[in-house]
Design a protein around this motif. Sequence first.
Motif, mmCIF file in Angstrom:
data_model
loop_
_atom_site.group_PDB
_atom_site.id
_atom_site.type_symbol
_atom_site.label_atom_id
_atom_site.label_comp_id
_atom_site.label_asym_id
_atom_site.label_seq_id
_atom_site.Cartn_x
_atom_site.Cartn_y
_atom_site.Cartn_z
ATOM 1 N N PRO A 1 -16.157 3.947 31.106
ATOM 2 C CA PRO A 1 -17.184 3.061 31.678
ATOM 3 C C PRO A 1 -16.692 1.617 31.750
ATOM 4 N N ARG A 2 -17.109 0.899 32.776
ATOM 5 C CA ARG A 2 -16.670 -0.494 32.950
ATOM 6 C C ARG A 2 -16.998 -1.342 31.733
ATOM 7 N N ALA A 3 -18.118 -1.075 31.084
ATOM 8 C CA ALA A 3 -18.530 -1.877 29.927
ATOM 9 C C ALA A 3 -17.602 -1.687 28.733
ATOM 10 N N MET A 4 -16.756 -0.639 28.754
ATOM 11 C CA MET A 4 -15.843 -0.385 27.645
ATOM 12 C C MET A 4 -14.454 -1.001 27.877
ATOM 13 N N LEU A 5 -14.265 -1.641 29.017
ATOM 14 C CA LEU A 5 -12.965 -2.231 29.344
ATOM 15 C C LEU A 5 -12.981 -3.735 29.108
ATOM 16 N N TYR A 6 -11.838 -4.272 28.713
ATOM 17 C CA TYR A 6 -11.712 -5.715 28.506
ATOM 18 C C TYR A 6 -11.616 -6.438 29.851
ATOM 19 N N GLU A 7 -11.852 -7.735 29.831
ATOM 20 C CA GLU A 7 -11.724 -8.564 31.027
ATOM 21 C C GLU A 7 -10.251 -8.700 31.402
ATOM 22 N N PRO B 1 -7.186 11.530 31.232
ATOM 23 C CA PRO B 1 -8.275 10.542 31.156
ATOM 24 C C PRO B 1 -8.872 10.492 29.756
ATOM 25 N N TYR B 2 -9.481 9.381 29.453
ATOM 26 C CA TYR B 2 -10.104 9.169 28.141
ATOM 27 C C TYR B 2 -11.233 10.163 27.905
ATOM 28 N N GLU B 3 -11.315 10.661 26.657
ATOM 29 C CA GLU B 3 -12.419 11.525 26.250
ATOM 30 C C GLU B 3 -13.182 10.824 25.134
ATOM 31 N N HIS B 4 -14.459 10.571 25.353
ATOM 32 C CA HIS B 4 -15.264 9.848 24.369
ATOM 33 C C HIS B 4 -15.804 10.834 23.350
ATOM 34 N N THR B 5 -15.203 10.839 22.163
ATOM 35 C CA THR B 5 -15.608 11.770 21.104
ATOM 36 C C THR B 5 -16.032 11.053 19.828
ATOM 37 N N ASN B 6 -15.973 9.724 19.834
ATOM 38 C CA ASN B 6 -16.276 8.949 18.641
ATOM 39 C C ASN B 6 -17.252 7.837 18.999
ATOM 40 N N ASP B 7 -18.455 7.902 18.478
ATOM 41 C CA ASP B 7 -19.489 6.923 18.827
ATOM 42 C C ASP B 7 -19.199 5.530 18.263
ATOM 43 N N ASP B 8 -18.234 5.410 17.355
ATOM 44 C CA ASP B 8 -17.843 4.089 16.850
ATOM 45 C C ASP B 8 -17.044 3.302 17.877
ATOM 46 N N TRP C 1 -5.477 4.796 33.668
ATOM 47 C CA TRP C 1 -6.456 3.704 33.674
ATOM 48 C C TRP C 1 -6.986 3.515 35.097
ATOM 49 N N PRO C 2 -8.219 3.063 35.254
ATOM 50 C CA PRO C 2 -8.783 2.871 36.600
ATOM 51 C C PRO C 2 -8.277 1.587 37.253
ATOM 52 N N MET C 3 -6.964 1.446 37.331
ATOM 53 C CA MET C 3 -6.306 0.230 37.803
ATOM 54 C C MET C 3 -5.692 0.453 39.179
ATOM 55 N N ASP C 4 -6.017 -0.403 40.117
ATOM 56 C CA ASP C 4 -5.381 -0.396 41.428
ATOM 57 C C ASP C 4 -4.089 -1.197 41.308
ATOM 58 N N VAL C 5 -2.956 -0.517 41.324
ATOM 59 C CA VAL C 5 -1.679 -1.175 41.038
ATOM 60 C C VAL C 5 -1.243 -2.118 42.157
ATOM 61 N N GLN C 6 -1.900 -2.060 43.301
ATOM 62 C CA GLN C 6 -1.541 -2.972 44.384
ATOM 63 C C GLN C 6 -2.380 -4.244 44.379
ATOM 64 N N THR C 7 -3.615 -4.162 43.870
ATOM 65 C CA THR C 7 -4.459 -5.357 43.810
ATOM 66 C C THR C 7 -4.501 -5.977 42.419
ATOM 67 N N TRP C 8 -4.009 -5.239 41.401
ATOM 68 C CA TRP C 8 -4.042 -5.688 40.011
ATOM 69 C C TRP C 8 -5.481 -5.890 39.536
ATOM 70 N N PRO D 1 -16.224 3.592 43.480
ATOM 71 C CA PRO D 1 -16.868 4.169 42.295
ATOM 72 C C PRO D 1 -16.336 5.553 41.924
ATOM 73 N N ALA D 2 -16.088 6.404 42.905
ATOM 74 C CA ALA D 2 -15.636 7.757 42.599
ATOM 75 C C ALA D 2 -14.252 7.740 41.948
ATOM 76 N N THR D 3 -13.367 6.915 42.491
ATOM 77 C CA THR D 3 -12.020 6.812 41.914
ATOM 78 C C THR D 3 -12.090 6.227 40.514
ATOM 79 N N PHE D 4 -12.873 5.169 40.363
ATOM 80 C CA PHE D 4 -13.003 4.537 39.048
ATOM 81 C C PHE D 4 -13.548 5.534 38.027
ATOM 82 N N ASP D 5 -14.600 6.248 38.377
ATOM 83 C CA ASP D 5 -15.258 7.153 37.439
ATOM 84 C C ASP D 5 -14.370 8.329 37.043
#
Length: 478
Positions: free
Chosen positions: A170-176, A111-118, A148-155, A161-165
């Motif tokens: 964070p959701r705000a860091m992902l593209y549409e 999983p992603y590790e946030h170590t850079n505030d940029d 990635w927090p991607m459900d491969v069956q629903t795309w 929330p628990a699975t996503f987290d």
Amino acid sequence: MTTKYIIGIDGGSQSSKVVIFGTDGRIVCEASEALAPMYTPRPGVAEHPDDDLYDTIVAAARRVMTMFEGDPADIVGVGLCTIRCCRALVRENGMLAAPVQSWMDHRLSKPYEHTNDDVAYVTTTSGYLMGRLTGSLTDTAANYIGPWPMDVQTWEWFDDPATFDSFNVPRAMLYELQMPGDIGGRVNEQFAAATGIPRGLPVVHTANDKATEALGAGLRDQRQGLVSLGTYIAAMVVGVEYANDSVNYFSNFASERNRYIYESAGIRRGMWTVSWLRNLVGAEITQSAAEADMSREEHLNTLAATVPAGCDGLMCVLDWLASPTQPHKKGMFIGFDERHGYAHMYRAILEGIAFRMKQNVAAMEAELGFRIENLVISGGGSNSDVGMQIFADVFNIPVARNAVPNAAGLGAAICVAVACGIYPDLDVATQRMVHQADGFTPDPSRAHLYSKLGEVYADISAQTDVILERTYNILSEQ
């Protein structure tokens, strides 16, 4: 009727390619720009230096637009296809905050590790590049393979929330998310000025590079298989549903919504091994090729054609890049004697690739319960007649090479052709745009020999892994 054109972008692991196609799928002009060597400062780290993925696309696009003799106003759109299983860390302004992490980087297995505030966004190569080409922070759902927090069956992103987290993004860091075939944005002023590609052209999402390559190779029927000869070599067949518990293959997103590509086990650093050999004995190959008035690749293939099937007992095991779960694995040649030179080594690499992929495809076929009847080979390695014939003989089925061997760019163009209304659907677009160049049929005597040698090849790793693991453990203690 005015002739129309489509641009296909194929951002790979070793180079970025930009091709202008006619709507019939024929290449009008093309350009390629080599990527810089991967930055590997320590084991487990593999990064694309600087902004290499974007810069090489710009350079190739600028060259291809210079070659293009048609009217840029007749270009209908751009298809974007890039390498999968990479991670791009992006600033608020859409620029990179750090070098792109390659699919060979061990951080991609976690999983992603946030170590850079940029870092404001975490995305894939396709999301990052769509942002640079258009300014739109959208990405294709069909490139989210791995952590990635991607459900491969629903795309879609996981709604629990628990699975996503658990993926730590964070959701705000992902593209549409968008679907392959959707218009992700339009060419912005900066990319247009840097390349000459007209501003405002629609840029169409595809899938990950292997799935887009499958589309560009014409893979629409389970009777046909595809072997993609790239830095990562994989075999594929089409699938209709996600297989959750498969053992000998995995379900990859296809280039159309809710469709899948079943992909066998592959070879890491597959065709890279050919480049490794060419660089290892580069001076000798270059001199001999110049004396024969041919390219290094033509020279190698000419020599390999004189080497008998089986390489006089030399075999090559393609484990030049070990997986994180089997770090002791090593590439090797086994069976050297005084007859062997670099021509034998080159042919042994080609035979080793075919042996390994036949083994992987057979395991996938057994689990799926069907046999493929013919095979398409794509990627730069398909340019070798010797390699094509080896595949026909090892697999003992007809093997075809398409007119466009680097099929990912064509797959991207096919997505554009449907998105922009040139063709009504992918089936029609594929029929009109994918063309076979030539075919190779198996030779019965060589097929019989390779069948027996393939059994030996399949047993090599079982015999050598014990030694390699002992060596690895000793060196790891140093």
